[in-house]
Design a protein around this motif. Structure first.
Motif, PDB file in Angstrom:
ATOM      1  N   ARG A   1       6.102  -1.347  -3.670  1.00 17.53           N
ATOM      2  CA  ARG A   1       5.935  -1.857  -2.313  1.00 17.53           C
ATOM      3  C   ARG A   1       6.850  -3.046  -2.134  1.00 17.53           C
ATOM      4  N   GLU A   2       7.028  -3.466  -0.858  1.00 17.89           N
ATOM      5  CA  GLU A   2       7.852  -4.652  -0.625  1.00 17.89           C
ATOM      6  C   GLU A   2       7.147  -5.912  -1.126  1.00 17.89           C
TER       7      GLU A   2
ATOM      8  N   SER B   1      20.783  -2.114   1.583  1.00 18.21           N
ATOM      9  CA  SER B   1      19.833  -2.539   2.601  1.00 18.21           C
ATOM     10  C   SER B   1      19.919  -4.047   2.820  1.00 18.21           C
TER      11      SER B   1
ATOM     12  N   GLN C   1      14.146   1.626  15.613  1.00 14.73           N
ATOM     13  CA  GLN C   1      13.635   2.204  14.382  1.00 14.73           C
ATOM     14  C   GLN C   1      14.720   2.401  13.338  1.00 14.73           C
TER      15      GLN C   1
ATOM     16  N   ARG D   1      15.253  -0.759  11.454  1.00 15.32           N
ATOM     17  CA  ARG D   1      14.035  -1.023  10.674  1.00 15.32           C
ATOM     18  C   ARG D   1      14.004  -0.146   9.423  1.00 15.32           C
ATOM     19  N   ASP D   2      14.375   1.124   9.569  1.00 13.53           N
ATOM     20  CA  ASP D   2      14.388   2.023   8.417  1.00 13.53           C
ATOM     21  C   ASP D   2      15.384   1.544   7.359  1.00 13.53           C
TER      22      ASP D   2
ATOM     23  N   THR E   1      16.654  -1.465   6.824  1.00 13.78           N
ATOM     24  CA  THR E   1      16.442  -2.799   6.247  1.00 13.78           C
ATOM     25  C   THR E   1      15.053  -3.008   5.661  1.00 13.78           C
ATOM     26  N   ARG E   2      14.181  -2.010   5.715  1.00 17.14           N
ATOM     27  CA  ARG E   2      12.793  -2.204   5.270  1.00 17.14           C
ATOM     28  C   ARG E   2      12.708  -2.743   3.852  1.00 17.14           C
ATOM     29  N   ILE E   3      13.444  -2.138   2.914  1.00 16.65           N
ATOM     30  CA  ILE E   3      13.299  -2.546   1.512  1.00 16.65           C
ATOM     31  C   ILE E   3      13.980  -3.875   1.213  1.00 16.65           C
TER      32      ILE E   3
ATOM     33  N   ALA F   1      13.121  -6.527   2.345  1.00 20.53           N
ATOM     34  CA  ALA F   1      12.064  -7.553   2.383  1.00 20.53           C
ATOM     35  C   ALA F   1      11.490  -7.857   1.006  1.00 20.53           C
ATOM     36  N   SER F   2      11.909  -7.139  -0.035  1.00 23.46           N
ATOM     37  CA  SER F   2      11.343  -7.324  -1.372  1.00 23.46           C
ATOM     38  C   SER F   2      11.719  -8.672  -1.980  1.00 23.46           C
TER      39      SER F   2
ATOM     40  N   ARG G   1       6.056   8.752  12.640  1.00 23.16           N
ATOM     41  CA  ARG G   1       6.789   7.485  12.751  1.00 23.16           C
ATOM     42  C   ARG G   1       6.390   6.821  14.057  1.00 23.16           C
TER      43      ARG G   1
END
Length: 361
Positions: A116-117, A184, A204, A207-208, A210-212, A214-215, A324
């Motif tokens: 998970r992030e 990303s 979207q 967002r798709d 760049t989502r990861i 945030a880790s 989604r």
């Protein structure tokens, strides 16, 4: 397996511990930060009290850079009958253990392909690994009992065992995990100093992508430091593709028709190669990817809206394969994209309209 020791109570270690406890295994927890182990214990992942004797399996969930040292300490102390780690890199830790002269018959390297992030025990969940690949990297020296213990762990976590060579695994995760994370982050970095008027247009797609990103950077520094060569090799190829793409885009700006045609061909080539690669990404439950029809429904941002849509889809006898949500900018509304089998799309659209939903074509 009746007893286990989890060394490292972050996201992965605590999630594995929660899954084992749910299956009736007595789990002991330890961490270099005792407070983190106490937090995991309070969540129901086991006890932070030391075991009275050797456990059946020790699970080392330390960062890749520290895995070998933690494993070596545990093995020298005889803490378990079998040992494994869950680090995202496999070749390096094994070579470090070999260099230390340890007997590796009781050890197997593993890597659950899930995460998970967020990090830490508070982000853990007992179903984190369900349906996800869990790579095992046994060698000729690996004792059968240890392999069976690892397989039992994977079964308790409801993951899917995948056997690979350690170095092949490291090249694979560089391709499907480590390189994409850096890309990303590079895309997300463009947003840091972008004008607010531009950022407000994010949809979207961004967002798709760049989502990861945030880790936790500290965690990823550990991961990338343990697998730099394969990742650098892949990024070298990506850089070459980027150079060609930039040249093609510059050609599209030319007043010369021949150059514009050349640039268009270059962009089409990279887009088509992207299409060809994307269709190789496994689909639902790891099966071959399938093409679904999208039924888009406009909803208000209110409690119970999604539950109502799913309930209405169920009454229509339609299975939602994927979903989604695209949130509207500046409005308390969003567009829910329901992915269904093509033949079910008109049935679902008609049923939702009958029940008052705003269905978009």
């Amino acid at each position: 397996m009746r007893t286990a020791l989890v060394i490292g109570t972050g996201l992965i270690g605590t999630s594995a511990a929660l899954a084992l406890v749910q299956r009736g295994v007595v789990v002991h927890l330890t961490d270099h930060d005792p407070e983190q182990a106490r937090t995991a214990a309070a969540l129901g992942a086991g006890t932070d009290e030391a075991p009275e004797g050797p456990v059946d399996l020790a699970i080392v969930a330390a960062p890749p850079a520290h895995v070998a040292a933690v494993l070596a300490d545990a093995m020298r102390r005889g803490l378990a009958r079998g040992y494994l780690d869950v680090a995202s890199v496999k070749g390096g830790p094994r070579r470090e253990l070999q260099a230390l002269g340890l007997d590796l018959t009781s050890y197997i390297g593993t890597h659950p392909m899930s995460g998970r992030e967020r990090s830490g025990p508070l982000a853990a969940t007992g179903d984190l690994f369900e349906g996800r690949p869990w790579v095992l990297t046994p060698t000729r020296d690996t004792d059968t009992e240890v392999l069976n213990l690892a397989l039992e762990l994977v079964s308790h976590c409801r993951a899917v065992p995948v056997v690979m060579d350690a170095d092949a695994h490291d090249r694979a995760v560089a391709l499907v995990s480590h390189m994409p994370h850096l890309l990303s982050s590079l895309v997300a970095a463009r947003l840091e100093n972008a004008e607010e008027s531009a950022v407000r247009l994010c949809g979207q797609g961004i967002r798709d992508v760049t989502r990861i990103a945030a880790s936790d950077p500290r965690m990823w520094i550990d991961i990338l430091s343990a697998n730099p060569g394969p990742v650098a090799d892949l990024l070298t190829d990506v850089a070459a593709d980027l150079d060609e793409t930039v040249r093609a885009l510059r050609s599209l700006q030319s007043s010369d028709e021949a150059k514009r045609l050349e640039g268009s061909a270059g962009i089409e080539d990279v887009l088509r190669r992207g299409n060809a690669g994307q269709v190789r990404v496994p689909g639902k439950h790891g099966s071959a990817p399938r093409v679904y029809e999208v039924v888009a429904v406009l909803i208000d941002d209110q409690p119970g809206q999604l539950a109502r849509i799913f309930a209405d889809a169920g009454r229509a006898g339609v299975n939602i394969e994927d979903v989604r949500i695209e949130h509207a900018t500046g409005q308390q509304a969003g567009l829910v994209q329901l992915m269904v089998e093509p033949k079910a799309a008109p049935v679902l659209a008609a049923a939702l309209r009958e029940r008052g939903w705003s269905v978009r074509q």
